[in-house]
Each structure stands twice: as C-alpha cells, then as structure tokens.
Design an enzyme around this catalytic site. Structure first.
Site, mmCIF file in Angstrom:
data_model
loop_
_atom_site.group_PDB
_atom_site.id
_atom_site.type_symbol
_atom_site.label_atom_id
_atom_site.label_comp_id
_atom_site.label_asym_id
_atom_site.label_seq_id
_atom_site.Cartn_x
_atom_site.Cartn_y
_atom_site.Cartn_z
ATOM 1 C CG LEU A 65 -62.143 11.623 46.766
ATOM 2 C CD1 LEU A 65 -60.641 11.382 46.789
ATOM 3 C CD2 LEU A 65 -62.903 10.501 47.474
ATOM 4 N N PRO A 66 -64.638 14.709 48.929
ATOM 5 C CG PRO A 66 -65.859 13.936 50.779
ATOM 6 C CD PRO A 66 -64.894 13.490 49.722
ATOM 7 C CB THR A 96 -63.817 22.028 45.293
ATOM 8 O OG1 THR A 96 -64.647 21.948 44.148
ATOM 9 C CG2 THR A 96 -63.415 23.473 45.536
ATOM 10 C CE LYS A 171 -65.748 24.885 42.670
ATOM 11 N NZ LYS A 171 -67.074 24.799 42.102
ATOM 12 C CE LYS A 246 -64.339 21.616 49.838
ATOM 13 N NZ LYS A 246 -64.595 20.644 48.802
HETATM 14 P P1 NAD Z 1 -70.293 13.939 48.480
HETATM 15 O O1 NAD Z 1 -69.981 14.058 49.941
HETATM 16 O O2 NAD Z 1 -71.690 13.758 48.040
HETATM 17 O O3 NAD Z 1 -69.450 12.711 47.857
HETATM 18 C C1 NAD Z 1 -68.148 12.377 48.219
HETATM 19 C C2 NAD Z 1 -67.986 10.863 48.053
HETATM 20 O O4 NAD Z 1 -66.628 10.534 48.365
HETATM 21 C C3 NAD Z 1 -68.860 10.055 49.025
HETATM 22 O O5 NAD Z 1 -69.585 9.088 48.294
HETATM 23 C C4 NAD Z 1 -67.856 9.426 49.984
HETATM 24 O O6 NAD Z 1 -68.269 8.148 50.458
HETATM 25 C C5 NAD Z 1 -66.640 9.318 49.087
HETATM 26 N N1 NAD Z 1 -65.398 9.192 49.840
HETATM 27 C C6 NAD Z 1 -64.950 9.918 50.888
HETATM 28 N N2 NAD Z 1 -63.745 9.484 51.293
HETATM 29 C C7 NAD Z 1 -63.419 8.446 50.471
HETATM 30 C C8 NAD Z 1 -62.305 7.583 50.385
HETATM 31 N N3 NAD Z 1 -61.280 7.675 51.228
HETATM 32 N N4 NAD Z 1 -62.311 6.626 49.447
HETATM 33 C C9 NAD Z 1 -63.339 6.515 48.588
HETATM 34 N N5 NAD Z 1 -64.444 7.300 48.602
HETATM 35 C C10 NAD Z 1 -64.468 8.249 49.556
HETATM 36 O O7 NAD Z 1 -69.636 15.232 47.804
HETATM 37 P P2 NAD Z 1 -70.040 15.880 46.381
HETATM 38 O O8 NAD Z 1 -71.182 16.816 46.563
HETATM 39 O O9 NAD Z 1 -70.090 14.794 45.378
HETATM 40 O O10 NAD Z 1 -68.754 16.806 46.132
HETATM 41 C C11 NAD Z 1 -67.506 16.269 45.718
HETATM 42 C C12 NAD Z 1 -66.567 17.422 45.439
HETATM 43 O O11 NAD Z 1 -67.122 18.249 44.416
HETATM 44 C C13 NAD Z 1 -66.329 18.327 46.661
HETATM 45 O O12 NAD Z 1 -64.969 18.696 46.683
HETATM 46 C C14 NAD Z 1 -67.233 19.515 46.399
HETATM 47 O O13 NAD Z 1 -66.756 20.701 46.988
HETATM 48 C C15 NAD Z 1 -67.186 19.596 44.889
HETATM 49 N N6 NAD Z 1 -68.349 20.229 44.251
HETATM 50 C C16 NAD Z 1 -69.612 19.930 44.674
HETATM 51 C C17 NAD Z 1 -70.701 20.533 44.054
HETATM 52 C C18 NAD Z 1 -72.113 20.222 44.490
HETATM 53 O O14 NAD Z 1 -73.031 20.936 44.076
HETATM 54 N N7 NAD Z 1 -72.328 19.176 45.275
HETATM 55 C C19 NAD Z 1 -70.494 21.442 43.005
HETATM 56 C C20 NAD Z 1 -69.200 21.690 42.561
HETATM 57 C C21 NAD Z 1 -68.126 21.079 43.196
#
Ligand code: NAD
Length: 297
Positions: A65-66, A96, A171, A246
C-alpha cells in the site's frame, strides 16, 4: 499455497503476478476495479473487501500500500484485516512506512494470535516485474523462515534485519543514504564540468577512485555519461522524486523519534521538497542534478 494480496499498484501488481507464476493460488483486493480485473484475468480470484479476503483464510496475506495511513486503514478498525483474519495467518506488509507504525500494527496482530512481518522492498517496478526485489524483513526468525519461500517468488535478496520494524529501519536508512549520495554525485559532476572537465572522463575517474558509489557508477545523473539510465531519457521512468521525498520524510521523522541527528538526510529532504514544489516530483530522483545546477524549469 493460498495467498491473499492487497494493493495491486505499480509494485503490487507485478509482485502478485509472480506469485501466480510460481503456482500459488491468489485472492486479491484493491480499491481500483481495473487493477483487480487485470489480476483476475491472469488467474487470481477477487475479493469484495479486505474482510472477505481475510475470511477466505489464506495461509499468508501480503499488503503493498502507498503509506502508513493506508496500512492502518486496511489492518485496523471494524472492517480491517485484524478484525476478520483467522489466528495463525502470516501477515506480511511490504509497503514502505515508518518503523513505529510498522511496530504498532505488528504488536496488535501478535496480541490476537497472528504473525506479522514488515518486508519493504527495493528494486523498483523493474525488480518487481523481474522477480528480483530485495526484501528487508523485520519480525520473528521463525516467521521469516515461513515467509521465505513466498518472498523468493518475488525477490532475489531476502534479508532478515531483526525484530519487528527493522525491515523499515533498513529501508529508510538505505534510501536516505541513496538520496545523499545522489546529491553528492550531482554536485561533484556539476563542479567538474563547470571547471572544464568532460563529464564522461570525470565519471570514469570517480568510478575508479574513492568517490565511487552506486549513484556515480550505475545511475549517473549527468546526461550523456551513461546509457539506459533516466538521465539519458529526460529523467523519465525510474524512481520518482516524490517517492524519494516520501522516504526522506520517513527517515527524518524516525530520526526525530529516536533523537538521532541526521543533518545530511534533513538537507536532502529539504532539497527534494524544493524540487517537488517546483513541479518536478514526477521526474526520476537523479533529476535533482538540475536543482544542484541552479537549472530550474
Ligand atoms: P501505487 O500507488 O502504485 O499502488 C498502491 C495501490 O494500493 C493502489 O492500487 C491503490 O488503489 C491501493 N490501495 C490504496 N488504499 C487501499 C485500500 N485501503 N485497500 C486496498 N487497496 C488500496 O504504489 P506503488 O508504487 O505500488 O508503491 C507501493 C509501496 O511500495 C509504497 O509504500 C512505496 O513507497 C513502495 N515502493 C515503491 C517503489 C516504486 O518504485 N514504485 C519502490 C520501492 C518501494
């Protein structure tokens, strides 16, 4: 194994696909219907809510999740995971978030007989698609051992960092160092070029000298030095500056809670805050070289 997956975004969707490819049975939930539909097409079963997913009693439930507010929203409260999940299910949060929130949710899970790991990742969307993520895992050793075969379907380096919250600690420490080293590399490259050096020659010297780091030898921010990096394509793709901002916020907040000074991390956070405020948050984090150069768009 039957696995539940919540959060099918840029990272979660390819991670869930890799679990399907490894032969696991998958139940999925996301607020976005189109994200769910893509996974259903690939062979997953959708759940109408977090509670319904929990009641199907998968052996493991993974969330991606975000931010901490979304993790608390999914796990806590009457409609949350903890209120509906059977005892003994292994919960893995790969979002994260700050270490304190991770420890808070995990402690509540443990009090009701569940097991929980924090397992944030590095490797970005490319690593998620290729199944080569690094997992930094916090929690009990026995739970880490139980999670290992599942995490191995999505990642290559899986490290047990210690008790609950320590995955998030690793992390935020890593990403704070990455931001600082990227800004340092950008400054050094700008300085050398403005004093008359060729950027490629300078990068070559740095990369065989004591200034060498991942930001200089694998992800150089100066345009024209390397191919296949965001600097070679106008800083598109890669790891967004807003995501780095973030993570720096998590690092500086955690540092404050621990009473630990992180002056370089705090400065990096302020520089990325400025860069984001200028409308550049969508650019890869190596684009911070534009700010270091005084070149602002
Ligand atoms: P994203 O915003 O693409 O995806 C998050 C998903 O969570 C979305 O599909 C959203 O609809 C869903 N969501 C939100 N609230 C929800 C709820 N209450 N119930 C169900 N689903 C829900 O984010 P991401 O890029 O996939 O990143 C996810 C995590 O990974 C974050 O914490 C980010 O910091 C971490 N991260 C991201 C990257 C990257 O390169 N994108 C790399 C390493 C770590």
């Amino acid at each position: 194994m039957h696995i539940g997956f919540i959060g099918l975004g840029n990272m979660g969707a390819p991670m869930a696909l890799n679990l399907l490819k490894a032969g696991h049975q998958l139940s999925v939930f996301d607020l976005s219907a189109s994200s769910v539909a893509a996974l259903v097409e690939a062979g997953a079963r959708s759940a109408a809510s977090v509670a319904e997913l929990a009641r199907r009693t998968p052996e493991v439930i993974i969330s991606m999740l975000p931010a901490a507010q979304h993790v608390k929203g999914v796990y806590l409260g009457d409609a949350g995971l903890l209120a509906h999940v059977a005892p003994g299910v292994l919960l893995i949060d790969s979002s994260t978030i700050d270490p304190m929130s991770a420890r808070e949710v995990s402690a509540l899970a443990l009090t009701q007989g569940n097991r929980m790991l924090d397992a944030p990742v590095s490797g970005g969307t490319g690593g998620a698609a290729a199944g080569t993520l690094t997992f930094m895992v916090g929690g009990a050793a026995a739970d880490f051992d139980a999670a290992l075969p599942v995490l191995q379907a999505m990642g290559r380096n899986i490290v047990h960092c210690g008790p609950s919250g320590n995955g998030q600690v690793a992390k935020v420490a890593n990403n704070m160092l990455l931001a600082i080293s990227m800004i340092g590399t950008a400054e050094a490259m700008n300085l050398g070029v403005s004093l008359g050096m060729d950027a490629k020659v300078l990068a070559g010297v740095l990369n065989s000298s004591s200034g060498r780091c991942w930001s200089s030898d694998t992800y150089n921010p100066y345009p024209g030095v390397m191919e296949g990096v965001p600097a070679a394509r106008g800083y598109s793709g890669g790891f967004g500056s807003n995501l780095m901002l973030k993570d720096l916020g998590l690092a500086t907040t955690a540092a404050q809670q621990a009473g630990q000074p992180v002056p370089m991390g705090a400065l990096a956070q302020q520089l990325y805050q400025t860069f984001s405020r200028q409308g550049n948050g969508h650019l890869d984090f190596s684009a911070i070289i534009k700010l270091c150069n005084g070149e602002i768009e």
